[in-house]
Design a protein around this motif. Structure first.
Motif, PDB file in Angstrom:
ATOM      1  N   GLY A 224       0.863  10.874   1.373  1.00 59.30           N
ATOM      2  CA  GLY A 224       0.478   9.481   1.274  1.00 59.30           C
ATOM      3  C   GLY A 224       0.436   8.764   2.608  1.00 59.30           C
ATOM      4  O   GLY A 224       1.180   7.785   2.805  1.00 59.30           O
ATOM      5  N   SER A 225      -0.404   9.200   3.515  1.00 63.01           N
ATOM      6  CA  SER A 225      -0.585   8.495   4.779  1.00 63.01           C
ATOM      7  C   SER A 225      -1.257   7.151   4.516  1.00 63.01           C
ATOM      8  O   SER A 225      -1.794   6.909   3.425  1.00 63.01           O
ATOM      9  CB  SER A 225      -1.448   9.328   5.731  1.00 63.01           C
ATOM     10  N   GLN A 226      -1.253   6.276   5.523  1.00 60.83           N
ATOM     11  CA  GLN A 226      -1.869   4.961   5.354  1.00 60.83           C
ATOM     12  C   GLN A 226      -3.356   5.098   5.040  1.00 60.83           C
ATOM     13  O   GLN A 226      -3.882   4.417   4.155  1.00 60.83           O
ATOM     14  CB  GLN A 226      -1.678   4.121   6.621  1.00 60.83           C
ATOM     15  N   LEU A 227      -4.033   6.008   5.761  1.00 58.58           N
ATOM     16  CA  LEU A 227      -5.456   6.226   5.507  1.00 58.58           C
ATOM     17  C   LEU A 227      -5.688   6.687   4.075  1.00 58.58           C
ATOM     18  O   LEU A 227      -6.605   6.210   3.393  1.00 58.58           O
ATOM     19  CB  LEU A 227      -6.002   7.256   6.496  1.00 58.58           C
ATOM     20  N   HIS A 228      -4.843   7.606   3.611  1.00 59.28           N
ATOM     21  CA  HIS A 228      -4.984   8.147   2.260  1.00 59.28           C
ATOM     22  C   HIS A 228      -4.763   7.052   1.213  1.00 59.28           C
ATOM     23  O   HIS A 228      -5.543   6.915   0.253  1.00 59.28           O
ATOM     24  CB  HIS A 228      -4.000   9.291   2.065  1.00 59.28           C
ATOM     25  N   MET A 229      -3.717   6.253   1.398  1.00 59.45           N
ATOM     26  CA  MET A 229      -3.413   5.202   0.429  1.00 59.45           C
ATOM     27  C   MET A 229      -4.524   4.145   0.401  1.00 59.45           C
ATOM     28  O   MET A 229      -4.922   3.670  -0.672  1.00 59.45           O
ATOM     29  CB  MET A 229      -2.076   4.546   0.780  1.00 59.45           C
ATOM     30  N   ASP A 230      -5.042   3.808   1.592  1.00 62.16           N
ATOM     31  CA  ASP A 230      -6.141   2.840   1.656  1.00 62.16           C
ATOM     32  C   ASP A 230      -7.380   3.373   0.939  1.00 62.16           C
ATOM     33  O   ASP A 230      -8.087   2.628   0.242  1.00 62.16           O
ATOM     34  CB  ASP A 230      -6.477   2.517   3.106  1.00 62.16           C
ATOM     35  N   ALA A 231      -7.642   4.694   1.110  1.00 64.29           N
ATOM     36  CA  ALA A 231      -8.814   5.299   0.476  1.00 64.29           C
ATOM     37  C   ALA A 231      -8.676   5.320  -1.039  1.00 64.29           C
ATOM     38  O   ALA A 231      -9.658   5.109  -1.766  1.00 64.29           O
ATOM     39  CB  ALA A 231      -9.014   6.719   1.010  1.00 64.29           C
ATOM     40  N   ILE A 232      -7.473   5.545  -1.543  1.00 64.54           N
ATOM     41  CA  ILE A 232      -7.249   5.525  -2.993  1.00 64.54           C
ATOM     42  C   ILE A 232      -7.539   4.130  -3.542  1.00 64.54           C
ATOM     43  O   ILE A 232      -8.179   3.982  -4.597  1.00 64.54           O
ATOM     44  CB  ILE A 232      -5.809   5.961  -3.330  1.00 64.54           C
ATOM     45  N   ARG A 233      -7.078   3.105  -2.820  1.00 64.42           N
ATOM     46  CA  ARG A 233      -7.337   1.730  -3.273  1.00 64.42           C
ATOM     47  C   ARG A 233      -8.836   1.401  -3.231  1.00 64.42           C
ATOM     48  O   ARG A 233      -9.337   0.689  -4.110  1.00 64.42           O
ATOM     49  CB  ARG A 233      -6.544   0.750  -2.399  1.00 64.42           C
TER      50      ARG A 233
END
Length: 285
Positions: A224-233
């Motif tokens: 759950g990196s920041q990039l990954h979490m942002d992409a999920i949102r």
């Protein structure tokens, strides 16, 4: 004798007689080469001692009557939000030496990749289990890991009598399980399994990153990196995201397609055709 010739001798396996003669040579260049050789030899000696210490569990159980094979078992990918869990079982040769082998988390990616084919070459047997996302969601990650390890123990080509496992408790009749906390740093067999599992999973995630580029999977490997979490949102979750993990769980999405775990024996550092087919299917949106 020229320095280049001396360098060639020291780069090989010089005899004691050759070393004795070279020590008589007072040239500064020769003495410098000898000092470098002695330093290298001492480093190799310390590495062999370190590795011998990592074999202490294996030697302890191999000394018991009826014990012929010991398997090390470890996993990679219990924590990520996306991608499968990968478990490996490795049975090493009794007199094995693999310089630099350690807990995969302590090794660079380049070092893991370099060790991977050497482990396969020096192993008696290797089996990899790609645990499906549907099983992770259905069983929960702990039980999916335990069941995946039990599959390894039942199906590995050479039947072990003892399984050294990193802090888990799989149960298979006829095989004694020895859970070792931080086992991937204490047992050569578990360390070998950790490298095989980690390299396999990293390669899988790099391939899946081509199909899902916006999630940064090649870098974060599904964590759950920041990039990954942002992409999920922004883009939502995909078929390779675990429904039982937050924040995906709160999205109340349709469960991923049910799929059996996939077991295979890697050969010469390459995965087999069945794994490639599995990857192709996971890539499809």
């Amino acid at each position: 004798m020229k320095l280049a010739e001396i360098k060639t001798i020291l780069a090989g396996n010089p005899t004691e007689e050759q070393l004795t003669e070279l020590k008589k040579d007072e040239r500064a260049g020769v003495q410098k080469l000898l000092a470098a050789y002695d330093k290298k030899r001492e480093k190799e000696k310390q590495e062999r001692l370190r590795f011998a210490n990592m074999l202490r569990y294996e030697k302890e159980y191999m000394a018991l009557p009826g014990i012929q094979y010991i398997v090390g078992v470890d996993e990679a990918g219990r924590g990520p939000l996306a991608g499968p869990l990968v478990i490996a079982g490795v049975i090493l040769q009794e007199d094995v030496f693999i310089a630099g082998l350690n807990d995969s988390k302590k090794l660079s990616e380049a070092k893991r990749e370099a060790l991977y084919p050497e482990i396969l070459e020096k192993a008696v047997a290797v089996l990899v289990n790609v645990v499906s996302i549907s099983n992770i969601d259905k069983e929960n990650i702990y039980h999916a890991t335990q069941e995946g390890m039990e599959q390894i123990l039942r199906q590995i080509r050479v039947r072990p009598q003892v399984a050294l496992v990193d802090a888990m408790h799989p149960h298979v009749e006829g095989i004694e399980t020895v859970p070792i906390i931080h086992g991937d740093a204490l047992s050569a067999s578990i360390a070998a399994a950790s490298v095989v599992a980690k390299v396999t999973r990293d390669r899988l995630m790099q391939e899946l990153a081509l199909a899902y580029p916006q999630y940064g999977l090649a870098q974060n490997k599904g964590y759950g990196s920041q990039l990954h979490m942002d992409a999920i949102r922004q883009f939502g979750a995909t078929k390779i995201h675990r429904r039982s993990y937050e924040p995906i769980r709160s999205m109340n999405l349709t469960p991923v397609e049910e799929r059996d775990n996939y077991l295979f024996e890697p050969e010469n550092g390459k995965e087999d055709a069945g794994l490639k087919a599995l990857l192709e299917d996971l890539r499809k949106h």
